[in-house]
Design a protein around this motif. Structure first.
Motif, PDB file in Angstrom:
ATOM      1  N   ILE A 109       0.845  -1.190   0.000  1.00 61.69           N
ATOM      2  CA  ILE A 109       0.000   0.000   0.000  1.00 61.69           C
ATOM      3  C   ILE A 109       0.881   1.240   0.000  1.00 61.69           C
ATOM      4  O   ILE A 109       1.822   1.350   0.785  1.00 61.69           O
ATOM      5  CB  ILE A 109      -0.930   0.023   1.232  1.00 61.69           C
ATOM      6  N   VAL A 110       0.569   2.174  -0.896  1.00 61.70           N
ATOM      7  CA  VAL A 110       1.280   3.446  -0.975  1.00 61.70           C
ATOM      8  C   VAL A 110       0.248   4.572  -0.872  1.00 61.70           C
ATOM      9  O   VAL A 110      -0.771   4.535  -1.580  1.00 61.70           O
ATOM     10  CB  VAL A 110       2.043   3.565  -2.315  1.00 61.70           C
ATOM     11  N   PRO A 111       0.463   5.533   0.043  1.00 60.56           N
ATOM     12  CA  PRO A 111       1.522   5.586   1.050  1.00 60.56           C
ATOM     13  C   PRO A 111       1.279   4.571   2.162  1.00 60.56           C
ATOM     14  O   PRO A 111       0.150   4.110   2.344  1.00 60.56           O
ATOM     15  CB  PRO A 111       1.394   7.012   1.607  1.00 60.56           C
ATOM     16  N   ASP A 112       2.345   4.249   2.880  1.00 59.62           N
ATOM     17  CA  ASP A 112       2.201   3.411   4.056  1.00 59.62           C
ATOM     18  C   ASP A 112       1.175   4.078   4.977  1.00 59.62           C
ATOM     19  O   ASP A 112       1.243   5.279   5.219  1.00 59.62           O
ATOM     20  CB  ASP A 112       3.553   3.309   4.777  1.00 59.62           C
ATOM     21  N   PRO A 113       0.192   3.333   5.473  1.00 57.55           N
ATOM     22  CA  PRO A 113      -0.805   3.956   6.353  1.00 57.55           C
ATOM     23  C   PRO A 113      -0.190   4.709   7.528  1.00 57.55           C
ATOM     24  O   PRO A 113      -0.771   5.679   8.012  1.00 57.55           O
ATOM     25  CB  PRO A 113      -1.638   2.760   6.833  1.00 57.55           C
ATOM     26  N   LEU A 114       0.992   4.281   7.971  1.00 53.40           N
ATOM     27  CA  LEU A 114       1.643   4.977   9.085  1.00 53.40           C
ATOM     28  C   LEU A 114       2.096   6.372   8.703  1.00 53.40           C
ATOM     29  O   LEU A 114       2.336   7.209   9.573  1.00 53.40           O
ATOM     30  CB  LEU A 114       2.845   4.165   9.592  1.00 53.40           C
ATOM     31  N   ALA A 115       2.226   6.635   7.402  1.00 50.98           N
ATOM     32  CA  ALA A 115       2.653   7.957   6.943  1.00 50.98           C
ATOM     33  C   ALA A 115       1.535   8.720   6.256  1.00 50.98           C
ATOM     34  O   ALA A 115       1.756   9.804   5.720  1.00 50.98           O
ATOM     35  CB  ALA A 115       3.839   7.813   5.979  1.00 50.98           C
ATOM     36  N   ALA A 116       0.326   8.164   6.293  1.00 53.90           N
ATOM     37  CA  ALA A 116      -0.770   8.753   5.508  1.00 53.90           C
ATOM     38  C   ALA A 116      -1.146  10.145   5.981  1.00 53.90           C
ATOM     39  O   ALA A 116      -1.529  11.005   5.177  1.00 53.90           O
ATOM     40  CB  ALA A 116      -1.989   7.835   5.564  1.00 53.90           C
ATOM     41  N   TYR A 117      -1.072  10.401   7.290  1.00 53.45           N
ATOM     42  CA  TYR A 117      -1.452  11.716   7.785  1.00 53.45           C
ATOM     43  C   TYR A 117      -0.559  12.819   7.212  1.00 53.45           C
ATOM     44  O   TYR A 117      -0.957  13.985   7.159  1.00 53.45           O
ATOM     45  CB  TYR A 117      -1.375  11.764   9.313  1.00 53.45           C
ATOM     46  N   ASP A 118       0.639  12.437   6.800  1.00 48.67           N
ATOM     47  CA  ASP A 118       1.579  13.426   6.252  1.00 48.67           C
ATOM     48  C   ASP A 118       1.549  13.485   4.731  1.00 48.67           C
ATOM     49  O   ASP A 118       2.279  14.282   4.134  1.00 48.67           O
ATOM     50  CB  ASP A 118       3.014  13.098   6.700  1.00 48.67           C
ATOM     51  N   ASP A 119       0.725  12.661   4.111  1.00 47.56           N
ATOM     52  CA  ASP A 119       0.658  12.643   2.645  1.00 47.56           C
ATOM     53  C   ASP A 119      -0.341  13.706   2.192  1.00 47.56           C
ATOM     54  O   ASP A 119      -1.459  13.410   1.766  1.00 47.56           O
ATOM     55  CB  ASP A 119       0.243  11.251   2.165  1.00 47.56           C
ATOM     56  N   VAL A 120       0.078  14.951   2.294  1.00 43.09           N
ATOM     57  CA  VAL A 120      -0.812  16.090   2.060  1.00 43.09           C
ATOM     58  C   VAL A 120      -0.266  16.958   0.931  1.00 43.09           C
ATOM     59  O   VAL A 120       0.910  16.873   0.572  1.00 43.09           O
ATOM     60  CB  VAL A 120      -0.959  16.935   3.345  1.00 43.09           C
ATOM     61  N   PRO A 121      -1.091  17.826   0.385  1.00 40.23           N
ATOM     62  CA  PRO A 121      -0.631  18.720  -0.685  1.00 40.23           C
ATOM     63  C   PRO A 121       0.414  19.714  -0.194  1.00 40.23           C
ATOM     64  O   PRO A 121       0.546  19.983   1.007  1.00 40.23           O
ATOM     65  CB  PRO A 121      -1.916  19.448  -1.100  1.00 40.23           C
ATOM     66  N   ASP A 122       1.131  20.290  -1.162  1.00 38.59           N
ATOM     67  CA  ASP A 122       2.182  21.253  -0.840  1.00 38.59           C
ATOM     68  C   ASP A 122       1.649  22.484  -0.114  1.00 38.59           C
ATOM     69  O   ASP A 122       2.393  23.156   0.591  1.00 38.59           O
ATOM     70  CB  ASP A 122       2.887  21.709  -2.126  1.00 38.59           C
ATOM     71  N   VAL A 123       0.388  22.806  -0.312  1.00 42.80           N
ATOM     72  CA  VAL A 123      -0.140  24.052   0.243  1.00 42.80           C
ATOM     73  C   VAL A 123      -0.053  24.103   1.758  1.00 42.80           C
ATOM     74  O   VAL A 123      -0.012  25.188   2.342  1.00 42.80           O
ATOM     75  CB  VAL A 123      -1.599  24.275  -0.202  1.00 42.80           C
TER      76      VAL A 123
ATOM     77  N   ALA B 154       2.495  22.740   3.767  1.00 40.35           N
ATOM     78  CA  ALA B 154       3.871  23.085   4.145  1.00 40.35           C
ATOM     79  C   ALA B 154       4.210  24.517   3.751  1.00 40.35           C
ATOM     80  O   ALA B 154       4.997  25.188   4.427  1.00 40.35           O
ATOM     81  CB  ALA B 154       4.852  22.108   3.500  1.00 40.35           C
ATOM     82  N   GLN B 155       3.604  24.991   2.687  1.00 43.76           N
ATOM     83  CA  GLN B 155       3.890  26.346   2.208  1.00 43.76           C
ATOM     84  C   GLN B 155       2.960  27.394   2.813  1.00 43.76           C
ATOM     85  O   GLN B 155       3.012  28.561   2.432  1.00 43.76           O
ATOM     86  CB  GLN B 155       3.785  26.363   0.675  1.00 43.76           C
TER      87      GLN B 155
ATOM     88  N   THR C  22      -2.524  33.435  -1.035  1.00 47.68           N
ATOM     89  CA  THR C  22      -2.443  32.814  -2.359  1.00 47.68           C
ATOM     90  C   THR C  22      -1.097  32.134  -2.543  1.00 47.68           C
ATOM     91  O   THR C  22      -0.085  32.560  -1.978  1.00 47.68           O
ATOM     92  CB  THR C  22      -2.623  33.860  -3.478  1.00 47.68           C
ATOM     93  N   CYS C  23      -1.114  31.076  -3.317  1.00 49.61           N
ATOM     94  CA  CYS C  23       0.109  30.435  -3.782  1.00 49.61           C
ATOM     95  C   CYS C  23      -0.093  30.097  -5.259  1.00 49.61           C
ATOM     96  O   CYS C  23      -1.216  29.793  -5.687  1.00 49.61           O
ATOM     97  CB  CYS C  23       0.417  29.165  -2.993  1.00 49.61           C
ATOM     98  N   SER C  24       0.988  30.159  -6.016  1.00 47.62           N
ATOM     99  CA  SER C  24       0.896  29.928  -7.463  1.00 47.62           C
ATOM    100  C   SER C  24       1.771  28.751  -7.865  1.00 47.62           C
ATOM    101  O   SER C  24       2.849  28.532  -7.300  1.00 47.62           O
ATOM    102  CB  SER C  24       1.337  31.180  -8.237  1.00 47.62           C
ATOM    103  N   TYR C  25       1.298  28.001  -8.854  1.00 51.66           N
ATOM    104  CA  TYR C  25       1.990  26.811  -9.342  1.00 51.66           C
ATOM    105  C   TYR C  25       1.908  26.777 -10.865  1.00 51.66           C
ATOM    106  O   TYR C  25       1.218  27.590 -11.490  1.00 51.66           O
ATOM    107  CB  TYR C  25       1.349  25.552  -8.747  1.00 51.66           C
ATOM    108  N   GLY C  26       2.601  25.791 -11.445  1.00 53.03           N
ATOM    109  CA  GLY C  26       2.571  25.630 -12.899  1.00 53.03           C
ATOM    110  C   GLY C  26       3.462  26.638 -13.593  1.00 53.03           C
ATOM    111  O   GLY C  26       4.527  27.024 -13.094  1.00 53.03           O
ATOM    112  N   ASP C  27       3.042  27.097 -14.759  1.00 49.78           N
ATOM    113  CA  ASP C  27       3.788  28.080 -15.546  1.00 49.78           C
ATOM    114  C   ASP C  27       3.410  29.467 -15.045  1.00 49.78           C
ATOM    115  O   ASP C  27       2.347  30.008 -15.380  1.00 49.78           O
ATOM    116  CB  ASP C  27       3.441  27.921 -17.030  1.00 49.78           C
ATOM    117  N   LEU C  28       4.262  30.072 -14.215  1.00 53.96           N
ATOM    118  CA  LEU C  28       3.931  31.341 -13.573  1.00 53.96           C
ATOM    119  C   LEU C  28       3.835  32.495 -14.561  1.00 53.96           C
ATOM    120  O   LEU C  28       3.288  33.549 -14.226  1.00 53.96           O
ATOM    121  CB  LEU C  28       4.965  31.663 -12.486  1.00 53.96           C
TER     122      LEU C  28
END
Length: 715
Positions: A454-468, A470-471, A484-490
């Motif tokens: 299983i990916v992600p390991d269930p033990l790490a699932a709480y941390d498998d979150v979008p970049d927004v 951490a940023q 606001t945060c911007s991604y892709g072709d700025l």
């Protein structure tokens, strides 16, 4: 116990008081019943507030008696008494809770429990829980097996500062001077209590209005409750002179206030704040009037042998009941009221054993009476063992499982070569790609009991979150600033905006991949528990209008219709009810008003020329999925929910979009729950990171489907 001016039997601070022991019994029964049967006694948590008042009263009485007798306060003797009274039993339950966690709880809880033991052993668990209460990512995780230690932490912190404050306010006079002028001492002590209690009460009211979850745990909102009990001890002589009839009326009214709070309050009550006055003032007037009232008051009832017996073991009973409830729930699922009460009743056995063989022998040991420093060493040993055990427990889960990178389905997006790092060309579990393009009912999404990995390991699932996260791209509950945060072709002229709550945020990984592949600029507008909606959204507890959400929406509307207007606005969120006339609008009327308000909000933006896309909310599981999967690795079918139940919450969104000109609904739920039961794992990928949020990994595997749907809208 003597009083500054009154030494007769029956004063507010007389010797042993059976009614106080009975009040302890009442308090612990309220707490236990509230935890085991919240449907029957939803406000049982007010028993903790009763404990706070009792503790403030008793501790202050002890200190004043010592001050009166010796002219000073011995910090060594005071802390020694607290250490031998509280720490051995608390340390024992901490260590046993670790063993229960190891044997009965899923591994996903081990790391957090280890740190909870450390925090509880150091008596700062309330601050740890306060920090978690404002962490939205932790909101849906299972309750800690040591969550109840928060109240012990508050009391221990009070015990640390209150003797020091007493010493400070009594500087400059010896004991005989206080006996000669007791009124001066009381005045000084009351001033000291006011310095602590009044700001604490004001802060409790203010913080409860803005952040009730945090206000519930922090020491600064609770000190006034202990100070109230202390004030009763200080004012003992004055309060004990009231007529018997008045004392009886006060005492019975106090019982009524406590019971009323336990019955009328529930999990949506904004507590503590000013509403905590009901149980605390109730406890205070019982202490003041019960003995003076005699047989006309509740003292006779509270002083009955069986009631006092429960009060005697109340500390150990409080320590044991919660870990046993948590373990039972982890092993057997949601407990019925009868089962939960049976588990709570069973906790009497370890409570009695702890009281008889740990609490009493150590409390009465002559060694500690004659040598207080030995008691301090015992307390330090209990704390050290608990903290060391918690830290060692971390070794069983360190290092944590690594969060996975993007699976193989994403390169199928095609298009020109993406910017470096925008798409990871790494093989991995296919996730939603395993479903292919077959219709609903695809066998690849049918729940199975076992998968190879299983990916992600269930033990790490709480941390498998979008970049927004951490940023720090998401506005917190109390923050109305539009972040606001911007991604892709700025530098792209094609701007796609994503707005909404955390259920919009979990689409970020998929939309990032689409933006990268199509050379779009993607901009996020996200706020915790707040949809893009032109209406009075309630706070999560339903107690009031979510003012910062309303303000955030006003500012966001200006951005979306002004110079920052996007080409495409993608919206997703939980289906919210509205707040009006002091309550959340529920029932059919609530659904109708929600549909109308969402439709109006979306249409207004579409009328400005912005293409509006609504991604239907995802199915809700009725359990914490990573927790369940880590516990049932060979029976994954236990971690499923019927599709019709899981999707029912988002039906109003379908209704709102169907009658909204210029609004396009995208429904990807056939790739999230493709059969009659929603699976926890599809294509080797864990679908959920809690009850209702996609893992970032699974969301990325939905990128091809999302791009196809968006292409249809743009065409």
């Amino acid at each position: 116990m003597v009083n500054l001016a009154v030494r007769e039997r029956g004063g507010v601070r007389s010797g042993f008081r059976g009614d106080i022991e009975g009040m302890r019994a009442l308090a612990v029964v309220l707490v236990l019943a509230g935890h085991a049967a919240p449907a029957l006694l939803p406000g049982g948590y007010v028993g903790v507030d009763v404990f706070f008042v009792i503790s403030g009263f008793l501790i202050t009485g002890l200190l004043l008696t010592e001050l009166e007798r010796t002219g000073r306060i011995s910090l060594v003797e005071f802390y020694a008494r607290r250490a031998r009274r509280l720490l051995p039993a608390a340390g024992l339950v901490l260590v046993v809770s670790l063993l229960l966690t190891f044997v009965f709880l899923p591994k996903i809880r081990w790391a957090a429990t280890g740190w909870d033991v450390v925090a509880s052993g150091l008596y700062v668990m309330n601050w740890r829980l306060a920090e978690r209460s404002v962490d939205y990512l932790a909101a849906n995780q299972a309750a800690s097996i040591l969550q109840h230690y928060w109240s012990l932490a508050v009391e221990e912190q009070f015990y640390l500062i209150w003797p020091l404050l007493l010493i400070l306010v009594t500087l400059g006079r010896r004991g005989r001077a206080w006996r000669a002028r007791p009124g001066v001492l009381r005045a000084r002590l009351l001033l000291g209590l006011a310095v602590v209690g009044v700001p604490s009460f004001v802060w409790s009211v203010l913080l409860t209005q803005n952040d009730p979850a945090q206000a519930y745990f922090v020491t600064t909102t609770r000190l006034w409750e202990l100070a109230l009990g202390a004030a009763i001890a200080v004012l003992g002589v004055s309060l004990s002179r009231m007529p018997t009839a008045v004392a009886a009326m006060l005492a019975w009214s106090g019982i009524a206030l406590i019971v009323a709070a336990a019955v009328l309050f529930d999990e949506t009550t904004r507590f503590p704040g000013y509403l905590a006055l009901l149980p605390t003032v109730g406890a205070a007037v019982v202490i003041v009037g019960a003995v003076r009232a005699g047989r006309a008051g509740p003292a006779a009832l509270l002083g009955l042998g069986p009631v006092r017996a429960v009060g005697a073991i109340s500390y150990s009973l409080y320590l044991w009941h919660w870990p046993l409830l948590v373990v039972a729930k982890a092993r057997f699922g949601e407990l019925s009221t009868v089962t939960a009460l049976a588990v709570t009743l069973f906790s009497v056995i370890p409570a009695v054993l702890t009281y008889r063989y740990v609490e009493n022998p150590l409390r009465r040991a002559q060694l500690f009476t004659f040598d207080p420093r030995a008691a301090l060493k015992l307390g330090a040993a209990c704390t050290g063992v608990a903290v060391a055990a918690g830290l060692m427990f971390q070794l069983t889960v360190w290092p944590p499982p690594q969060k996975p990178v993007v699976p193989a389905a994403l390169p199928a997006l095609g298009g020109s070569t993406p910017p470096p790092g925008s798409l990871v060309q790494q093989q991995g579990p296919p996730g939603a790609a395993a479903l292919g393009r077959e219709p609903l009912g695809n066998a690849a999404g049918r729940p199975v009991d076992r998968v190879d990995s299983i990916v992600p390991d269930p033990l790490a699932a709480y941390d498998d979150v979008p970049d927004v996260y951490a940023q720090q791209c998401i506005s917190a509950r109390a923050d109305s600033t539009v972040r606001t945060c911007s991604y892709g072709d700025l530098g792209s002229d094609m701007v796609v905006a994503l707005a909404g709550d955390s259920h919009a945020a979990h689409w970020v990984p998929a939309l990032q991949a689409v933006a990268n592949a199509n050379r779009w600029r993607m901009v996020t507008y996200l706020k915790t528990e707040c949809p893009y909606l032109d209406g009075p959204v309630p706070l999560p507890d339903g107690s009031a209008v979510y003012d910062s959400c309303v303000d955030w929406n006003s500012e966001l509307r200006r951005k979306l219709t002004g110079a920052d207007k996007p080409d495409v606005l993608v919206l997703s969120n939980v289906t919210y009810r509205l707040y009006e006339n002091g309550q959340v609008i529920m029932g059919d009327e609530g659904v109708r008003r929600t549909v109308e308000t969402f439709r109006k909000t979306w249409t207004e933006i579409a009328d400005t020329g912005v293409k509006v896309v609504v991604i239907r909310d995802i199915p809700y599981q009725d359990m914490d999925v990573p927790d369940c999967v880590s516990q049932h690795t060979r029976r994954l079918t236990r971690c499923t929910t019927p599709r019709h139940e899981a999707l029912s919450r988002s039906e109003p969104q379908v209704q709102a979009a169907s009658g909204a000109p210029g609004v396009h609904l995208i429904d990807l739920n056939d790739a999230i729950c493709p059969t009659d039961r929603c699976a926890a794992v599809i294509g080797g990928v864990l679908v959920y990171r809690d009850t209702s949020h996609l893992t970032a990994t699974y969301a990325r595997t939905l990128a091809p489907r999302l791009r196809d749907k968006l292409a249809e809208v743009l065409e």
